[in-house]
Design a protein around this motif. Structure first.
Motif, PDB file in Angstrom:
ATOM      1  N   GLY A  98       0.812  -1.222   0.000  1.00  0.00           N
ATOM      2  CA  GLY A  98       0.000   0.000   0.000  1.00  0.00           C
ATOM      3  C   GLY A  98       0.836   1.258   0.000  1.00  0.00           C
ATOM      4  N   MET A 100       4.103   3.405  -1.610  1.00  0.00           N
ATOM      5  CA  MET A 100       5.009   3.498  -2.765  1.00  0.00           C
ATOM      6  C   MET A 100       6.281   4.290  -2.446  1.00  0.00           C
ATOM      7  N   HIS A 101       6.411   4.787  -1.223  1.00  0.00           N
ATOM      8  CA  HIS A 101       7.607   5.572  -0.867  1.00  0.00           C
ATOM      9  C   HIS A 101       8.792   4.614  -0.710  1.00  0.00           C
ATOM     10  N   ASP A 102       9.871   4.876  -1.469  1.00  0.00           N
ATOM     11  CA  ASP A 102      10.985   3.923  -1.342  1.00  0.00           C
ATOM     12  C   ASP A 102      12.357   4.560  -1.167  1.00  0.00           C
ATOM     13  N   SER A 146       9.836  -0.847   5.831  1.00  0.00           N
ATOM     14  CA  SER A 146       9.761   0.611   5.865  1.00  0.00           C
ATOM     15  C   SER A 146       8.357   1.058   5.495  1.00  0.00           C
ATOM     16  N   THR A 150       0.878   6.507   7.624  1.00  0.00           N
ATOM     17  CA  THR A 150       0.266   5.976   8.857  1.00  0.00           C
ATOM     18  C   THR A 150      -0.724   4.855   8.525  1.00  0.00           C
ATOM     19  N   GLY A 178      10.782   4.289   9.300  1.00  0.00           N
ATOM     20  CA  GLY A 178      10.023   5.181   8.422  1.00  0.00           C
ATOM     21  C   GLY A 178       9.480   6.321   9.266  1.00  0.00           C
ATOM     22  N   ALA A 179       9.220   7.470   8.619  1.00  0.00           N
ATOM     23  CA  ALA A 179       8.875   8.684   9.362  1.00  0.00           C
ATOM     24  C   ALA A 179       7.794   8.533  10.451  1.00  0.00           C
ATOM     25  N   GLY A 195      14.559   1.211  13.805  1.00  0.00           N
ATOM     26  CA  GLY A 195      15.664   2.099  13.442  1.00  0.00           C
ATOM     27  C   GLY A 195      15.114   3.471  13.106  1.00  0.00           C
ATOM     28  N   ALA A 198      18.724   5.501   8.582  1.00  0.00           N
ATOM     29  CA  ALA A 198      19.414   4.401   7.903  1.00  0.00           C
ATOM     30  C   ALA A 198      20.661   3.944   8.662  1.00  0.00           C
TER      31      ALA A 198
HETATM   32 CO1  B1M Z   1       4.420  11.128  -0.115  1.00  0.00          CO
HETATM   33  N1  B1M Z   1       3.741  11.468   1.706  1.00  0.00           N
HETATM   34  N2  B1M Z   1       2.630  10.517  -0.647  1.00  0.00           N
HETATM   35  N3  B1M Z   1       5.216  10.913  -1.853  1.00  0.00           N
HETATM   36  N4  B1M Z   1       5.912  12.013   0.575  1.00  0.00           N
HETATM   37  C1  B1M Z   1       4.707  11.882   2.714  1.00  0.00           C
HETATM   38  C2  B1M Z   1       5.297  10.688   3.434  1.00  0.00           C
HETATM   39  C3  B1M Z   1       3.809  12.802   3.662  1.00  0.00           C
HETATM   40  C4  B1M Z   1       4.330  12.888   5.106  1.00  0.00           C
HETATM   41  C5  B1M Z   1       3.662  14.194   3.011  1.00  0.00           C
HETATM   42  C6  B1M Z   1       2.772  15.098   3.843  1.00  0.00           C
HETATM   43  O1  B1M Z   1       1.579  15.002   3.807  1.00  0.00           O
HETATM   44  N5  B1M Z   1       3.373  16.015   4.597  1.00  0.00           N
HETATM   45  C7  B1M Z   1       2.442  12.077   3.543  1.00  0.00           C
HETATM   46  C8  B1M Z   1       2.154  10.968   4.552  1.00  0.00           C
HETATM   47  C9  B1M Z   1       1.168  11.357   5.620  1.00  0.00           C
HETATM   48  C10 B1M Z   1       0.999  10.235   6.571  1.00  0.00           C
HETATM   49  O2  B1M Z   1       0.511   9.189   6.277  1.00  0.00           O
HETATM   50  N6  B1M Z   1       1.433  10.477   7.792  1.00  0.00           N
HETATM   51  C11 B1M Z   1       2.499  11.571   2.113  1.00  0.00           C
HETATM   52  C12 B1M Z   1       1.348  11.229   1.326  1.00  0.00           C
HETATM   53  C13 B1M Z   1       0.016  11.491   1.988  1.00  0.00           C
HETATM   54  C14 B1M Z   1       1.455  10.703   0.034  1.00  0.00           C
HETATM   55  C15 B1M Z   1       0.302  10.292  -0.903  1.00  0.00           C
HETATM   56  C16 B1M Z   1      -0.880   9.572  -0.247  1.00  0.00           C
HETATM   57  C17 B1M Z   1      -0.139  11.570  -1.611  1.00  0.00           C
HETATM   58  C18 B1M Z   1      -1.353  11.400  -2.496  1.00  0.00           C
HETATM   59  O3  B1M Z   1      -1.297  10.735  -3.496  1.00  0.00           O
HETATM   60  N7  B1M Z   1      -2.438  11.996  -2.049  1.00  0.00           N
HETATM   61  C19 B1M Z   1       1.012   9.378  -1.909  1.00  0.00           C
HETATM   62  C20 B1M Z   1       1.038   7.924  -1.417  1.00  0.00           C
HETATM   63  C21 B1M Z   1       1.116   6.950  -2.509  1.00  0.00           C
HETATM   64  C22 B1M Z   1       1.355   5.578  -1.912  1.00  0.00           C
HETATM   65  O4  B1M Z   1       2.412   5.332  -1.398  1.00  0.00           O
HETATM   66  N8  B1M Z   1       0.370   4.710  -1.985  1.00  0.00           N
HETATM   67  C23 B1M Z   1       2.409   9.937  -1.866  1.00  0.00           C
HETATM   68  C24 B1M Z   1       3.274   9.864  -2.928  1.00  0.00           C
HETATM   69  C25 B1M Z   1       4.579  10.369  -2.931  1.00  0.00           C
HETATM   70  C26 B1M Z   1       5.490  10.394  -4.145  1.00  0.00           C
HETATM   71  C27 B1M Z   1       5.310   9.189  -5.086  1.00  0.00           C
HETATM   72  C28 B1M Z   1       5.200  11.655  -4.922  1.00  0.00           C
HETATM   73  C29 B1M Z   1       6.898  10.559  -3.481  1.00  0.00           C
HETATM   74  C30 B1M Z   1       7.613   9.217  -3.219  1.00  0.00           C
HETATM   75  C31 B1M Z   1       8.687   8.897  -4.230  1.00  0.00           C
HETATM   76  C32 B1M Z   1       9.453   7.691  -3.796  1.00  0.00           C
HETATM   77  O5  B1M Z   1       9.640   7.366  -2.639  1.00  0.00           O
HETATM   78  N9  B1M Z   1       9.951   6.994  -4.817  1.00  0.00           N
HETATM   79  C33 B1M Z   1       6.541  11.174  -2.142  1.00  0.00           C
HETATM   80  C34 B1M Z   1       7.451  11.852  -1.307  1.00  0.00           C
HETATM   81  C35 B1M Z   1       8.841  12.104  -1.884  1.00  0.00           C
HETATM   82  C36 B1M Z   1       7.131  12.281   0.015  1.00  0.00           C
HETATM   83  C37 B1M Z   1       7.947  13.155   0.985  1.00  0.00           C
HETATM   84  C38 B1M Z   1       7.918  14.583   0.442  1.00  0.00           C
HETATM   85  C39 B1M Z   1       9.411  12.764   1.184  1.00  0.00           C
HETATM   86  C40 B1M Z   1       9.635  11.315   1.593  1.00  0.00           C
HETATM   87  C41 B1M Z   1      11.098  10.964   1.481  1.00  0.00           C
HETATM   88  O6  B1M Z   1      11.513  10.302   0.539  1.00  0.00           O
HETATM   89  N10 B1M Z   1      11.931  11.444   2.438  1.00  0.00           N
HETATM   90  C42 B1M Z   1       7.143  12.972   2.337  1.00  0.00           C
HETATM   91  C43 B1M Z   1       7.127  14.231   3.193  1.00  0.00           C
HETATM   92  C44 B1M Z   1       8.330  14.296   4.122  1.00  0.00           C
HETATM   93  O7  B1M Z   1       8.760  13.282   4.643  1.00  0.00           O
HETATM   94  N11 B1M Z   1       8.804  15.471   4.326  1.00  0.00           N
HETATM   95  C45 B1M Z   1       5.865  12.407   1.890  1.00  0.00           C
HETATM   96  C46 B1M Z   1      13.398  11.221   2.416  1.00  0.00           C
HETATM   97  C47 B1M Z   1      13.726   9.832   3.005  1.00  0.00           C
HETATM   98  C48 B1M Z   1      15.245   9.661   3.036  1.00  0.00           C
HETATM   99  O8  B1M Z   1      13.245   9.812   4.340  1.00  0.00           O
HETATM  100  O9  B1M Z   1      11.700   7.854   3.885  1.00  0.00           O
HETATM  101  O10 B1M Z   1      11.622   9.094   6.120  1.00  0.00           O
HETATM  102  P1  B1M Z   1      12.386   8.588   4.947  1.00  0.00           P
HETATM  103  O11 B1M Z   1      13.496   7.589   5.493  1.00  0.00           O
HETATM  104  C49 B1M Z   1      14.301   7.904   6.610  1.00  0.00           C
HETATM  105  C50 B1M Z   1      13.759   7.377   7.945  1.00  0.00           C
HETATM  106  O12 B1M Z   1      12.358   7.394   8.028  1.00  0.00           O
HETATM  107  C51 B1M Z   1      14.397   6.043   8.086  1.00  0.00           C
HETATM  108  O13 B1M Z   1      15.657   6.191   7.427  1.00  0.00           O
HETATM  109  C52 B1M Z   1      15.579   7.185   6.396  1.00  0.00           C
HETATM  110  C53 B1M Z   1      16.710   8.202   6.577  1.00  0.00           C
HETATM  111  O14 B1M Z   1      17.858   7.713   7.000  1.00  0.00           O
HETATM  112  N12 B1M Z   1      13.777   4.836   7.546  1.00  0.00           N
HETATM  113  C54 B1M Z   1      14.052   3.611   8.114  1.00  0.00           C
HETATM  114  C55 B1M Z   1      12.982   4.635   6.495  1.00  0.00           C
HETATM  115  N13 B1M Z   1      12.711   3.347   6.341  1.00  0.00           N
HETATM  116  C56 B1M Z   1      13.367   2.687   7.316  1.00  0.00           C
HETATM  117  C57 B1M Z   1      13.447   1.312   7.604  1.00  0.00           C
HETATM  118  C58 B1M Z   1      14.222   0.918   8.705  1.00  0.00           C
HETATM  119  C59 B1M Z   1      14.880   1.870   9.490  1.00  0.00           C
HETATM  120  C60 B1M Z   1      14.808   3.221   9.203  1.00  0.00           C
HETATM  121  O15 B1M Z   1      14.383  -0.357   9.050  1.00  0.00           O
HETATM  122  C61 B1M Z   1      14.059  -1.368   8.130  1.00  0.00           C
END
Ligand code: B1M
Length: 212
Positions: A98, A100-102, A146, A150, A178-179, A195, A198
């Motif tokens: 469910g 797609m964030h990778d 990851s 929510t 994940g966040a 974690g 990363a």
């Molecule tokens: Co989306 N998105 N997104 N998005 N996106 C968020 C996550 C969101 C917080 C934005 C917001 O509203 N402020 C929000 C989620 C709200 C929630 O549920 N709490 C959101 C939403 C709502 C959505 C959609 C539903 C939007 C829509 O279509 N209406 C949709 C979902 C589609 C789906 O997945 N079914 C969607 C889509 C997308 C894009 C496709 C456009 C794109 C993803 C591209 C991709 O990943 N290939 C995208 C993006 C880029 C984001 C934000 C802007 C950035 C995420 C990111 O890559 N961060 C994000 C807002 C934000 O976070 N500021 C947002 C950088 C990355 C390095 O950080 O992934 O947190 P992160 O990983 C960190 C830690 O969390 C940890 O380590 C990493 C750093 O060292 N970590 C782990 C991660 N996985 C781990 C696993 C571990 C340990 C640590 O152990 C195994």
């Protein structure tokens, strides 16, 4: 500067070409591949992991360093006999069903590989059954999940439940991140570990492997 230290420093700078050439020189001068890996490439990558953890560098620098690491690693791989590439352990990773964030998941994978783990990356939108069946089939001792949404956090609980159901929760451990994911959530669903980023994921996975 000694050649292995130089590899480590150039890797940290993301200097792809220099790491390629220095690794070739190190191989040619007869330094054992394991030494080049441990004291050159992995040494550099572990500094990068720590700097990223304390927010001293950006994601783009980690990715550059990882690219530089592969420039060296790809030359070493053929030198390790088949199946003898040193591995810290096998980890199955993926973003849960469910979601797609990778980007974060990919980063965890890169850092784990950099630390010497064998990583089986299932990609994104991965169903609970797929995590579990792959880990069993591949003999992996850890599943890393990851999620950034929510709404998809409950899938992590399903994986933990499935491991229990199949009575493999003693041999296959889980780490989640994940966040929106917290230590409290990990405890609540019974995940072995959590974690926060990363670099921290790599430290936690190392601990899990030690405990096995
Ligand atoms: Co989306 N998105 N997104 N998005 N996106 C968020 C996550 C969101 C917080 C934005 C917001 O509203 N402020 C929000 C989620 C709200 C929630 O549920 N709490 C959101 C939403 C709502 C959505 C959609 C539903 C939007 C829509 O279509 N209406 C949709 C979902 C589609 C789906 O997945 N079914 C969607 C889509 C997308 C894009 C496709 C456009 C794109 C993803 C591209 C991709 O990943 N290939 C995208 C993006 C880029 C984001 C934000 C802007 C950035 C995420 C990111 O890559 N961060 C994000 C807002 C934000 O976070 N500021 C947002 C950088 C990355 C390095 O950080 O992934 O947190 P992160 O990983 C960190 C830690 O969390 C940890 O380590 C990493 C750093 O060292 N970590 C782990 C991660 N996985 C781990 C696993 C571990 C340990 C640590 O152990 C195994």
């Amino acid at each position: 500067m000694k050649i292995l230290e130089e590899i480590s420093v150039k890797l940290q700078r993301g200097d792809f070409n220099a790491v390629f050439e220095l690794t070739a020189n190190a191989i040619e001068s007869g330094i054992p591949p394991k030494e080049i890996l441990d004291d050159g490439l992995l040494a550099g990558m572990s500094v990068i992991g720590e700097k990223f953890r304390i927010h001293e560098i950006f994601l783009s620098q980690v990715l550059l360093a990882a690219k530089a690491m592969y420039a060296g690693l790809d030359q070493l791989k053929p030198l390790f006999l088949k199946g003898e590439m040193p591995s810290m352990g096998k980890v199955v990773i993926g973003t849960v069903h469910g979601d797609m964030h990778d980007i974060g998941k990919n980063l965890v994978g890169i850092m784990l590989k950099g630390a010497g783990f064998e990583v089986i990356d299932l990609g994104k939108d991965v169903p609970a059954e797929k995590f579990v069946s792959t880990a069993i089939e591949q003999g992996a001792s850890i599943i890393g999940m990851s999620t950034l949404l929510t709404t998809t956090m409950p899938v992590m609980k399903n994986v933990v439940g499935l491991l229990k159901e199949k009575e493999v929760d003693g041999t296959i451990k889980t780490i989640i991140g994940g966040a929106p994911v917290t230590r409290e959530f990990a405890d609540e669903i019974g995940s072995t570990s959590y974690g926060y980023d990363a670099a921290n994921a790599v430290e936690k996975v190392k601990q899990l492997v030690k405990e096995n």
